[in-house]
Motif scaffolding. Structure first.
Motif, PDB file in Angstrom:
ATOM      1  N   LEU A  33       0.729  -1.097  -0.509  1.00 53.50           N
ATOM      2  CA  LEU A  33       0.169  -0.185  -0.180  1.00 53.50           C
ATOM      3  C   LEU A  33       1.054   1.374  -0.054  1.00 53.50           C
ATOM      4  O   LEU A  33       0.713   2.110  -0.386  1.00 53.50           O
ATOM      5  N   ALA A  34       2.053   1.077   1.031  1.00 55.42           N
ATOM      6  CA  ALA A  34       2.750   2.506   0.636  1.00 55.42           C
ATOM      7  C   ALA A  34       3.950   2.100  -0.726  1.00 55.42           C
ATOM      8  O   ALA A  34       3.328   3.314  -1.234  1.00 55.42           O
ATOM      9  N   LEU A  35       3.959   1.658  -1.491  1.00 56.42           N
ATOM     10  CA  LEU A  35       4.760   1.500  -2.428  1.00 56.42           C
ATOM     11  C   LEU A  35       3.181   2.481  -3.654  1.00 56.42           C
ATOM     12  O   LEU A  35       3.677   2.367  -4.261  1.00 56.42           O
ATOM     13  N   TYR A  36       1.918   1.569  -3.521  1.00 56.70           N
ATOM     14  CA  TYR A  36       1.142   2.304  -4.314  1.00 56.70           C
ATOM     15  C   TYR A  36       0.903   3.555  -4.279  1.00 56.70           C
ATOM     16  O   TYR A  36       0.755   4.334  -5.334  1.00 56.70           O
ATOM     17  N   GLY A  37       0.928   4.187  -3.194  1.00 55.81           N
ATOM     18  CA  GLY A  37       0.574   5.751  -2.526  1.00 55.81           C
ATOM     19  C   GLY A  37       2.115   6.717  -3.310  1.00 55.81           C
ATOM     20  O   GLY A  37       1.589   7.413  -3.726  1.00 55.81           O
ATOM     21  N   ILE A  38       3.181   5.554  -3.146  1.00 48.05           N
ATOM     22  CA  ILE A  38       4.495   6.507  -4.065  1.00 48.05           C
ATOM     23  C   ILE A  38       3.883   6.989  -5.362  1.00 48.05           C
ATOM     24  O   ILE A  38       3.584   7.887  -6.429  1.00 48.05           O
ATOM     25  N   GLU A  89      -1.326   3.904 -12.405  1.00 50.35           N
ATOM     26  CA  GLU A  89      -2.508   3.609 -12.865  1.00 50.35           C
ATOM     27  C   GLU A  89      -3.516   3.262 -12.338  1.00 50.35           C
ATOM     28  O   GLU A  89      -4.177   3.568 -12.876  1.00 50.35           O
ATOM     29  N   ARG A  90      -3.743   3.888 -11.090  1.00 54.22           N
ATOM     30  CA  ARG A  90      -4.776   4.215 -10.010  1.00 54.22           C
ATOM     31  C   ARG A  90      -5.032   2.984 -10.485  1.00 54.22           C
ATOM     32  O   ARG A  90      -6.729   2.601 -10.381  1.00 54.22           O
ATOM     33  N   MET A  91      -5.303   1.617 -10.372  1.00 52.74           N
ATOM     34  CA  MET A  91      -5.458   0.254  -9.625  1.00 52.74           C
ATOM     35  C   MET A  91      -6.982   0.219  -8.845  1.00 52.74           C
ATOM     36  O   MET A  91      -6.400   1.215  -7.763  1.00 52.74           O
ATOM     37  N   ARG A  92      -7.769  -0.066  -9.138  1.00 51.51           N
ATOM     38  CA  ARG A  92      -9.081  -0.254  -8.701  1.00 51.51           C
ATOM     39  C   ARG A  92      -8.686  -0.723  -6.862  1.00 51.51           C
ATOM     40  O   ARG A  92      -7.781  -1.738  -6.698  1.00 51.51           O
ATOM     41  N   MET A  93      -8.746   0.158  -5.978  1.00 53.22           N
ATOM     42  CA  MET A  93      -7.865  -0.550  -4.013  1.00 53.22           C
ATOM     43  C   MET A  93      -9.151  -1.427  -3.822  1.00 53.22           C
ATOM     44  O   MET A  93      -7.750  -2.869  -3.729  1.00 53.22           O
ATOM     45  N   ALA A  94      -9.857  -1.784  -5.129  1.00 50.18           N
ATOM     46  CA  ALA A  94     -10.403  -2.991  -4.157  1.00 50.18           C
ATOM     47  C   ALA A  94      -9.856  -4.731  -4.639  1.00 50.18           C
ATOM     48  O   ALA A  94      -9.149  -5.952  -4.523  1.00 50.18           O
ATOM     49  N   ALA A  95      -9.460  -4.470  -6.301  1.00 49.53           N
ATOM     50  CA  ALA A  95      -9.199  -5.686  -6.763  1.00 49.53           C
ATOM     51  C   ALA A  95      -7.000  -5.496  -6.429  1.00 49.53           C
ATOM     52  O   ALA A  95      -7.234  -6.440  -6.418  1.00 49.53           O
ATOM     53  N   PHE A  96      -7.065  -4.287  -6.379  1.00 48.43           N
ATOM     54  CA  PHE A  96      -5.681  -4.259  -5.853  1.00 48.43           C
ATOM     55  C   PHE A  96      -5.251  -4.767  -4.265  1.00 48.43           C
ATOM     56  O   PHE A  96      -4.193  -6.373  -4.512  1.00 48.43           O
ATOM     57  N   LEU A  97      -5.899  -4.832  -3.360  1.00 47.63           N
ATOM     58  CA  LEU A  97      -6.309  -5.206  -1.869  1.00 47.63           C
ATOM     59  C   LEU A  97      -6.299  -7.134  -1.853  1.00 47.63           C
ATOM     60  O   LEU A  97      -5.922  -7.313  -1.578  1.00 47.63           O
ATOM     61  N   LEU A  98      -6.723  -7.320  -3.322  1.00 47.66           N
ATOM     62  CA  LEU A  98      -7.109  -8.938  -3.404  1.00 47.66           C
ATOM     63  C   LEU A  98      -6.605  -9.283  -3.648  1.00 47.66           C
ATOM     64  O   LEU A  98      -6.415 -10.237  -3.236  1.00 47.66           O
ATOM     65  N   TYR A  99      -5.946  -9.217  -4.642  1.00 44.02           N
ATOM     66  CA  TYR A  99      -4.789  -9.575  -5.972  1.00 44.02           C
ATOM     67  C   TYR A  99      -3.086  -9.768  -4.280  1.00 44.02           C
ATOM     68  O   TYR A  99      -2.707 -10.663  -4.769  1.00 44.02           O
ATOM     69  N   THR A 100      -2.797  -8.117  -4.357  1.00 43.93           N
ATOM     70  CA  THR A 100      -2.555  -8.564  -3.226  1.00 43.93           C
ATOM     71  C   THR A 100      -1.941  -9.734  -2.280  1.00 43.93           C
ATOM     72  O   THR A 100      -1.015 -10.187  -2.033  1.00 43.93           O
ATOM     73  N   THR A 101      -3.350  -9.772  -1.554  1.00 40.78           N
ATOM     74  CA  THR A 101      -3.174 -10.488  -0.045  1.00 40.78           C
ATOM     75  C   THR A 101      -3.003 -11.918  -0.419  1.00 40.78           C
ATOM     76  O   THR A 101      -2.835 -12.392   0.028  1.00 40.78           O
ATOM     77  N   LEU A 102      -3.788 -12.137  -1.718  1.00 38.15           N
ATOM     78  CA  LEU A 102      -3.851 -13.281  -1.938  1.00 38.15           C
ATOM     79  C   LEU A 102      -2.612 -13.579  -2.692  1.00 38.15           C
ATOM     80  O   LEU A 102      -1.833 -14.541  -2.418  1.00 38.15           O
TER      81      LEU A 102
END
Length: 243
Positions: free
Chosen positions: A82-87, A146-159
């Motif tokens: 999430l920190a790198l996504y924010g960057i 690319e401002r990937m949707r946060m819900a999708a980013f969290l889902l794929y990152t967590t899995l």
């Protein structure tokens, strides 16, 4: 404490990353393992192949529960991502395009193709990228750009993180005193990935250099022919005037 436990088992970390991670787990328990993994995401040179098996070994010694090791290391992975996504989001698409426009041998068309590819396969890139050394951290940056949707980013990152972390925590848990064996095998995998990336980069640069030189040569050829062609046209014009 944990250092005494390692000394008794004959597998005490001799310092470095292992010693640092041991200190965090000594002070904080399972959250310390999570903090170490979060920092590993932010600073890719920190090897997860050392931290995760060490957390598993610590759980096998009864200093933390196996479930806590898995939960906290996965939370740490998500926090770092999430920190790198924010960057990436702060950098933004416009700044990336401005930077690419100044780079030699790289074209905005390359960036356009990359963006189009990420738009189609961003979820798979984030999921599988979590299991590739170096990329497992860096993949979060383009997702942010690319401002990937946060819900999708969290889902794929967590899995993806859960799968990667579980594999290495369980390896350390099962190997016990031989947990460092994981580091040796993953080190070979990491080197292979780095070598492949370097090879692809070299091929890309070589192709671009050849194309650039070819285009420059064709341009020079056209420019050299123009004066002669102009003189020929002038002679034809003068001849027409005479006749």
């Amino acid at each position: 404490m944990i250092e005494m436990m390692y000394a008794a088992s004959g597998s005490e970390p001799a310092g470095g990353v292992a010693g640092w991670a041991t200190g965090l787990m000594e002070e904080l328990g399972a959250p310390g393992a999570g903090l170490a993994i979060a920092l590993e995401n932010l600073f890719p040179p920190l090897p997860s192949e050392v931290i995760l098996p060490l957390a598993g070994f610590t759980a096998a010694q009864g200093r933390m529960s196996l479930a806590a090791a898995l939960v906290w290391t996965t939370l740490g992975s998500v926090a770092g991502a999430l920190a790198l996504y924010g960057i990436g989001a702060l950098i933004g698409r416009d700044r990336i395009r401005a930077l690419v426009a100044r780079l030699p041998l790289v074209k905005l068309a390359d960036l356009d193709r990359t963006e189009a590819w990420f738009a189609r396969h961003g979820g798979k890139a984030v999921f599988f990228g979590r299991m590739i050394p170096i990329f497992r951290s860096l993949i979060s940056v383009p997702a942010g750009v690319e401002r990937m949707r946060m819900a999708a980013f969290l889902l794929y990152t967590t899995l993806g993180s859960l799968l990667w972390n579980t594999t290495f925590v369980l390896a350390g848990y099962g190997l016990g005193d031989n947990w460092r064996t994981v580091e040796e095998y993953v080190g070979v995998y990491s080197k292979a990935v780095v070598a492949l990336v370097a090879l692809v980069a070299l091929v890309f640069l070589a192709v671009r250099i050849v194309k650039s030189r070819k285009a420059a040569g064709e341009q020079r050829f056209v420019q050299e022919r123009r004066p002669g062609a102009h003189r020929a046209e002038t002679r034809e014009f003068e001849r027409d005037r005479i006749f």
